[in-house]
Design an enzyme around this catalytic site. Structure first.
Site, PDB file in Angstrom:
ATOM      1  N   GLY A   1       3.085  12.767   7.699  1.00  0.00           N
ATOM      2  CA  GLY A   1       3.795  12.358   6.643  1.00  0.00           C
ATOM      3  C   GLY A   1       4.144  10.624   6.728  1.00  0.00           C
TER       4      GLY A   1
ATOM      5  CG  HIS B   1       0.529   3.313  16.154  1.00  0.00           C
ATOM      6  ND1 HIS B   1       1.779   3.371  16.219  1.00  0.00           N
ATOM      7  CD2 HIS B   1       0.020   4.353  15.584  1.00  0.00           C
ATOM      8  CE1 HIS B   1       2.075   4.474  15.781  1.00  0.00           C
ATOM      9  NE2 HIS B   1       1.197   5.127  15.329  1.00  0.00           N
TER      10      HIS B   1
ATOM     11  CG  MET C   1      10.665   8.415  13.982  1.00  0.00           C
ATOM     12  SD  MET C   1      12.092   9.521  14.393  1.00  0.00           S
ATOM     13  CE  MET C   1      12.787   8.468  15.671  1.00  0.00           C
TER      14      MET C   1
ATOM     15  CB  CYS D   1       7.433   2.672   6.296  1.00  0.00           C
ATOM     16  SG  CYS D   1       7.184   2.961   8.074  1.00  0.00           S
TER      17      CYS D   1
END
Length: 248
Positions: free
Chosen positions: A89, A95, A161, A191
């Protein structure tokens, strides 16, 4: 219910290789659950917690918008970064070295069957770990992850997350900026959220470098307490064809 969680630190690993490894562990658990139901058996399912660090990479969740990546293919190569559309999701994130990435691969039926509770406990794990460094971090309503100064013009995210769950089995997880090069976030709309900054533990503490192993140990301590599990060290073979646990 099996509350043993096998933990391992995979070190620096290519994103796709780590993703394939996660899929192997995930499939192992799901296949066993299907077998248990088909055969009316009760064989215990395994749980895992993987730490990993990735080379520079941008990943886009299944509900994400590709326009939130601000680089083309040539610019990605110039940055030494790769890009993957993945099955978690959330939207786009980064990263890279200096970032602690955690992948809990859990059969939630060993713990509780509530995805929202799972995400909140993951957030709480990070919040408690960072509190040991004197940081007051918190949740931002409607925005998964861990933040500082929520509700102010200085709101900034320190931990992203994104998870996937099927048959109550989880994969993917969290990415905590510890010593990460935050310049790489300038190449995305993190995000998919405009106008909010990204930070790291190193920046917030104002020190040259944070001991990442110390941070990992704090995360594991709070994870074990919040999930009421027993963490056990293991060496996990990242073969795509089998999983081997050599107990220490």
């Amino acid at each position: 219910m099996n509350k043993v969680v096998w933990k391992d630190d995979l070190g620096l690993m290519d994103y796709k290789l780590a993703w394939d490894f996660q899929e192997t562990l995930f499939k192992e658990i799901v296949d066993l659950k299907i077998r248990n139901r088909r055969e009316e058996a009760n064989l215990p399912t395994s749980n895992y917690f993987l730490f990993v660090e990735h080379p520079h990479v941008y990943t886009l969740g299944k509900s994400g918008d590709l326009s939130n990546l601000l680089l083309n293919e040539n610019q990605l190569a110039e940055k030494g970064a790769t890009f993957h559309k993945i099955n978690r999701g959330g939207d786009i994130t980064y990263h890279g070295p200096g970032q602690i990435v955690g992948y809990p691969i859990l059969d939630l039926e060993n713990f509780f069957t509530d995805i929202h509770k799972y995400l909140r406990l993951l957030e709480e794990t990070i919040i408690l770990a960072l509190a040991e460094y004197g940081l007051k971090t918190e949740r931002s309503p409607g925005e998964t992850g861990v933040w500082l100064d929520v509700g102010t013009p200085f709101a900034r995210k320190i931990c992203a997350m994104g998870v996937r769950a099927s048959r109550w089995v989880t994969m993917h997880g969290f990415a905590l900026n510890v010593n990460a090069d935050l310049g790489y976030f300038d190449n995305i709309i993190p995000c998919g959220i405009r106008g909010k900054a990204v930070t790291s533990l190193q920046v917030e503490l104002g020190i040259e470098k944070v001991n990442e192993e110390e941070v990992k140990s704090k995360i594991l301590k709070h994870f074990e307490h919040l999930f009421e599990c027993e963490l056990k060290a293991a060496v996990l073979n990242d073969s795509l064809n089998r999983t081997k646990i050599d107990q220490k």
